[in-house]
Design an enzyme around this catalytic site. Sequence first.
Site, mmCIF file in Angstrom:
data_model
loop_
_atom_site.group_PDB
_atom_site.id
_atom_site.type_symbol
_atom_site.label_atom_id
_atom_site.label_comp_id
_atom_site.label_asym_id
_atom_site.label_seq_id
_atom_site.Cartn_x
_atom_site.Cartn_y
_atom_site.Cartn_z
ATOM 1 N N GLY A 13 0.881 -1.250 0.086
ATOM 2 C CA GLY A 13 -0.187 0.034 0.075
ATOM 3 C C GLY A 13 0.763 1.329 0.164
ATOM 4 N N CYS A 275 -4.799 8.180 8.909
ATOM 5 C CA CYS A 275 -4.199 7.506 10.120
ATOM 6 C C CYS A 275 -4.488 8.489 11.116
ATOM 7 C CB CYS A 275 -2.736 7.498 9.769
ATOM 8 S SG CYS A 275 -2.359 6.168 9.062
HETATM 9 P P1 NAD Z 1 -3.262 0.388 2.588
HETATM 10 O O1 NAD Z 1 -4.410 -0.034 2.607
HETATM 11 O O2 NAD Z 1 -2.716 1.408 1.552
HETATM 12 O O3 NAD Z 1 -1.860 -0.764 2.312
HETATM 13 C C1 NAD Z 1 -2.222 -1.993 2.873
HETATM 14 C C2 NAD Z 1 -2.300 -3.130 1.959
HETATM 15 O O4 NAD Z 1 -2.057 -4.489 2.941
HETATM 16 C C3 NAD Z 1 -3.377 -3.453 1.202
HETATM 17 O O5 NAD Z 1 -3.222 -3.370 -0.294
HETATM 18 C C4 NAD Z 1 -4.297 -4.937 1.499
HETATM 19 O O6 NAD Z 1 -4.695 -5.545 0.477
HETATM 20 C C5 NAD Z 1 -2.886 -5.474 1.965
HETATM 21 N N1 NAD Z 1 -3.042 -6.545 2.820
HETATM 22 C C6 NAD Z 1 -4.083 -6.922 3.841
HETATM 23 N N2 NAD Z 1 -3.947 -8.000 4.443
HETATM 24 C C7 NAD Z 1 -3.117 -8.625 3.717
HETATM 25 C C8 NAD Z 1 -2.353 -9.858 3.775
HETATM 26 N N3 NAD Z 1 -3.142 -10.978 4.804
HETATM 27 N N4 NAD Z 1 -1.475 -10.178 3.028
HETATM 28 C C9 NAD Z 1 -1.140 -9.351 2.001
HETATM 29 N N5 NAD Z 1 -1.499 -8.355 1.818
HETATM 30 C C10 NAD Z 1 -2.469 -7.789 2.886
HETATM 31 O O7 NAD Z 1 -2.475 1.028 3.793
HETATM 32 P P2 NAD Z 1 -1.278 1.938 4.349
HETATM 33 O O8 NAD Z 1 -1.886 3.427 4.158
HETATM 34 O O9 NAD Z 1 -0.249 1.224 3.394
HETATM 35 O O10 NAD Z 1 -1.031 1.602 5.706
HETATM 36 C C11 NAD Z 1 -0.543 0.469 6.125
HETATM 37 C C12 NAD Z 1 -0.135 0.815 7.654
HETATM 38 O O11 NAD Z 1 0.843 1.603 7.960
HETATM 39 C C13 NAD Z 1 -1.018 1.151 8.719
HETATM 40 O O12 NAD Z 1 -1.103 0.577 9.755
HETATM 41 C C14 NAD Z 1 -1.114 2.481 8.807
HETATM 42 O O13 NAD Z 1 -1.585 3.077 9.861
HETATM 43 C C15 NAD Z 1 0.421 2.670 8.834
HETATM 44 N N6 NAD Z 1 0.946 3.780 8.148
HETATM 45 C C16 NAD Z 1 0.335 4.459 7.282
HETATM 46 C C17 NAD Z 1 0.993 5.814 6.714
HETATM 47 C C18 NAD Z 1 0.579 6.374 5.431
HETATM 48 O O14 NAD Z 1 0.920 7.324 5.124
HETATM 49 N N7 NAD Z 1 -0.337 5.841 4.787
HETATM 50 C C19 NAD Z 1 2.036 6.347 7.234
HETATM 51 C C20 NAD Z 1 2.474 5.674 8.371
HETATM 52 C C21 NAD Z 1 2.139 4.661 8.749
HETATM 53 C C1 UGA Z 2 0.683 11.698 9.063
HETATM 54 C C2 UGA Z 2 1.973 12.236 9.994
HETATM 55 O O1 UGA Z 2 2.501 13.508 9.515
HETATM 56 C C3 UGA Z 2 3.301 11.163 9.607
HETATM 57 O O2 UGA Z 2 4.223 11.336 10.555
HETATM 58 C C4 UGA Z 2 2.576 9.654 9.804
HETATM 59 O O3 UGA Z 2 3.722 8.791 9.524
HETATM 60 C C5 UGA Z 2 1.345 9.592 9.057
HETATM 61 O O4 UGA Z 2 0.466 10.528 9.433
HETATM 62 C C6 UGA Z 2 0.610 8.243 9.282
HETATM 63 O O5 UGA Z 2 0.875 7.624 10.424
HETATM 64 O O6 UGA Z 2 -0.029 8.146 8.276
HETATM 65 P P1 UGA Z 2 -0.115 12.345 6.645
HETATM 66 O O7 UGA Z 2 -1.625 12.027 7.488
HETATM 67 O O8 UGA Z 2 0.104 11.692 5.650
HETATM 68 O O9 UGA Z 2 0.887 12.093 7.888
HETATM 69 O O10 UGA Z 2 -0.019 13.855 6.327
HETATM 70 P P2 UGA Z 2 0.112 15.056 7.334
HETATM 71 O O11 UGA Z 2 1.132 16.129 6.572
HETATM 72 O O12 UGA Z 2 0.492 14.813 8.644
HETATM 73 O O13 UGA Z 2 -1.245 15.784 7.363
HETATM 74 C C7 UGA Z 2 -2.388 15.229 8.026
HETATM 75 C C8 UGA Z 2 -3.686 16.108 7.766
HETATM 76 O O14 UGA Z 2 -3.465 17.285 8.682
HETATM 77 C C9 UGA Z 2 -3.782 16.738 6.513
HETATM 78 O O15 UGA Z 2 -5.238 16.767 6.152
HETATM 79 C C10 UGA Z 2 -3.506 18.065 6.424
HETATM 80 O O16 UGA Z 2 -3.652 18.885 5.648
HETATM 81 C C11 UGA Z 2 -3.681 18.522 7.814
HETATM 82 N N1 UGA Z 2 -2.586 19.514 8.601
HETATM 83 C C12 UGA Z 2 -1.399 19.379 8.783
HETATM 84 C C13 UGA Z 2 -3.502 20.816 8.718
HETATM 85 O O17 UGA Z 2 -4.646 21.034 8.719
HETATM 86 N N2 UGA Z 2 -2.496 21.698 9.329
HETATM 87 C C14 UGA Z 2 -1.198 21.530 9.323
HETATM 88 O O18 UGA Z 2 -0.576 22.474 9.983
HETATM 89 C C15 UGA Z 2 -0.637 20.221 9.142
#
Ligand code: NAD
Ligand code: UGA
Length: 464
Positions: A13, A275
Amino acid sequence: MKFKKNILCIGAGYVGGPSMAMIAYKCPDYRVTIVDTNPDRIDAWNSAELPVYEPGLDEIIKKTRGKNLFFAKDIENQIKENDIIFVSVNTPTKTFGAGAGKAADLQFVEKTARQILEHSQSPKIVIEKSTLPVKTALAMERILASAKGKITFEVLSNPEFMAEGTAMADLEKPDRVLIGSRETQSGLKARAELVDIYARWVPAEKIITSNIWSSELSKLVANAFLAQRVSSINSISALCEKTDADISEVARAVGMDSRVGSKFLKAGIGFGGSCFKKDILNLVYLCNYYGLQEVADYWESVVKINEYQQDRFTANILGSMFNTLAGKKICILGFSFKADTGDTRESPAIYITRKLLAEHAQVVISDPKALKNAAIDLASDKGKISYIEDPYSAASGCHALAILTDWELYRKLDFQKIYKSMVKPAFIFDGRNIIDHKKCFDIGFNVYPIGKPALSRFEDQSSV
Ligand code: NAD
Ligand code: UGA
């Protein structure tokens, strides 16, 4: 070619794809494979149109894919062949049963652990990259410990801190990399192995280690603190609107205190993204679970202020446009939850659009990258919304513009040209405070920023 290490990531993902692409790019002598249960996602990663838009990602994928980075569907085989396994599956908020609406749904993580157990024929290091409630590693360990024979597993926590839109820069130059482990001999050995991978490009002082529970909890807390800053500044924006103070000036004055810092103090329509809300609610659930009601309430208020901010924004549109939106055309500029991503998960735009539709407004949505996702999010409202990528065509014939995403291109629009094509009186609701409000007012618009005095010709009607 024989590779020095074989790394697998389960979950292709927003996190799995970019983070593993960076490892492959920085470690050309390691083989990195990413698998997913969703075959369409794997096909997209192997195609010219990647499933995730991130500035700089295409270039890195071009340099690594087919050389030492592979996207594959044969999960069972890949588990057998790799020694280091990152788990980067989704951990959404639970929608059923105990803890519904707050607790993390851990079914995908648990399924992954069971798959690893079933198909492993040699010892593995299993790394939690997904964001998980503190103590999840214990459940992982317990499942993996039921392995027959001599296969051993070491579970590490290595949460990801990248933000969308800046993922590649964050991954290349992280503020820190956090690795949590058991403080046993085998735990420390596994931890050292993971440190070695990041040490290829991350300075030693930025790679920090901790016990496994601190690592799991730090990730939830980091997101909670960031979201709390957004809710803090948004709460003050409401007070600014009542008092003629200007939120940008207040944020600048407060943020210049080096103890506070200037980042994450931009008032807007509230935080979105997959998140922040889910991780805070998870924290709230954990606090409740451990009987810490006051702590739970404190963090839950961050989410409540976020909802309040979105309600305030739509109420302001309604109030300023003479208390009726029925039949009026409103152009939404920006649907992704922030700039430089096509991701619309938990985007405030979804909620705001639904509120506008409930007032019987006609909605036109424009966005450079998120229209496909927007149409999926709003599929149940098909027929009531138009999707037009070009902002000038989208705005034409509308009564109001609502800027919901901070895309750079919106700063540079020719508002004179847009004004000419709109129904008068024309309104702008700048949910991100990114355009030149005075200039737009002088053109003829009635302008409603966040946390600043409105520039309106109908001052007395603007209050809600
Ligand atoms: P996502 O939904 O984009 O990707 C997750 C993927 O895992 C999906 O493609 C799904 O099909 C796959 N999956 C689920 N179960 C599976 C299995 N059993 N085997 C193989 N594949 C499987 O999610 P994401 O945004 O990449 O987030 C993943 C994790 O990372 C979450 O816990 C999220 O909180 C964390 N995280 C996300 C961000 C972000 O910016 N999106 C940043 C930091 C941490
Ligand atoms: C956030 C964190 O910044 C990452 O460190 C973390 O890894 C990630 O969540 C996660 O765990 O998924 P993200 O959600 O991708 O990252 O983007 P951000 O830049 O944090 O923005 C989050 C939201 O807050 C957005 O809607 C943004 O527009 C809003 N925001 C951010 C504000 O409204 N004001 C600000 O000053 C900053």
